[in-house]
Design a protein around this motif. Structure first.
Motif, short mmCIF file in Angstrom:
data_model
loop_
_atom_site.label_atom_id
_atom_site.label_comp_id
_atom_site.label_asym_id
_atom_site.label_seq_id
_atom_site.Cartn_x
_atom_site.Cartn_y
_atom_site.Cartn_z
N UNK A 1 0.67 -1.18 0.06
CA UNK A 1 0.13 0.09 0.00
C UNK A 1 0.90 1.27 0.01
N UNK A 2 1.94 1.19 0.83
CA UNK A 2 2.90 2.55 1.00
C UNK A 2 3.43 2.63 -0.23
N UNK A 3 3.87 1.53 -1.15
CA UNK A 3 4.75 1.90 -2.24
C UNK A 3 3.69 2.18 -3.38
N UNK A 4 2.62 1.77 -3.40
CA UNK A 4 1.61 2.14 -4.47
C UNK A 4 0.74 3.26 -4.31
N UNK A 5 0.55 3.71 -3.07
CA UNK A 5 -0.09 5.09 -2.97
C UNK A 5 0.67 6.17 -2.34
N UNK A 6 1.78 6.01 -1.65
CA UNK A 6 2.58 6.90 -1.06
C UNK A 6 4.06 7.28 -1.76
N UNK A 7 4.72 6.61 -2.66
CA UNK A 7 5.76 6.54 -3.02
C UNK A 7 6.89 6.18 -2.00
N UNK A 8 6.42 5.14 -1.22
CA UNK A 8 7.21 4.79 0.04
C UNK A 8 7.66 5.79 1.10
N UNK A 9 6.82 7.11 1.04
CA UNK A 9 7.11 7.99 2.00
C UNK A 9 6.00 7.96 3.23
N UNK A 10 6.17 7.50 4.45
CA UNK A 10 5.30 7.02 5.49
C UNK A 10 4.98 8.38 6.03
N UNK A 11 5.60 9.74 5.71
CA UNK A 11 4.83 10.73 6.30
C UNK A 11 3.56 11.03 5.63
N UNK A 12 3.33 10.28 4.42
CA UNK A 12 1.88 10.46 3.90
C UNK A 12 0.69 9.93 4.56
N UNK A 13 0.96 9.04 5.45
CA UNK A 13 0.10 8.34 6.14
C UNK A 13 -0.52 9.15 7.38
N UNK A 14 -1.76 8.99 7.45
CA UNK A 14 -2.29 9.74 8.63
C UNK A 14 -2.80 8.53 9.87
N UNK A 15 -3.42 7.48 9.28
CA UNK A 15 -3.70 6.53 10.26
C UNK A 15 -3.81 5.06 9.40
N UNK A 16 -3.81 4.24 10.36
CA UNK A 16 -3.76 2.68 10.03
C UNK A 16 -4.59 1.89 10.83
N UNK B 1 -2.46 11.64 3.67
CA UNK B 1 -2.63 13.01 3.53
C UNK B 1 -3.35 13.21 2.06
N UNK B 2 -3.80 14.50 1.97
CA UNK B 2 -4.24 15.08 0.53
C UNK B 2 -3.28 14.87 -0.30
N UNK B 3 -1.91 15.10 -0.07
CA UNK B 3 -0.83 14.93 -1.15
C UNK B 3 -0.38 13.65 -1.67
#
Length: 70
Positions: free
Chosen positions: A3-18, A65-67
């Motif tokens: 999920x992180x690689x597909x939707x966040x470019x492996x940037x964990x700072x784009x996560x809000x909650x899990x 995150x919205x970004x």
């Protein structure tokens, strides 16, 4: 990780909650099949054991995150 690689470019700072519910055990060596879908800024997902067809992760989601590239 998928999920992180597909939707966040492996940037964990784009996560809000899990949130994840582990619904059955997995034996080492078994193959997991992950299914994901988008719902606004949330990515919902499940996982099942390929060999048995049993769902091992259910009611799981990541809020982004919205970004994030949804």
């Amino acid at each position: 990780r998928v999920e992180r690689s597909r939707y966040c470019d492996n940037d964990a700072s784009k996560f809000k909650a899990c949130a994840v519910r582990f619904s059955s055990p997995v034996i080492p060596g078994e193959t997991l099949v992950t299914k994901m879908w988008k719902d606004g800024s949330r990515v919902a997902f499940t996982a099942e054991v390929k060999e048995t067809g049993k769902q091992c992760i259910s009611n799981a989601f990541l809020d982004m995150e919205p970004s994030a590239k949804l």
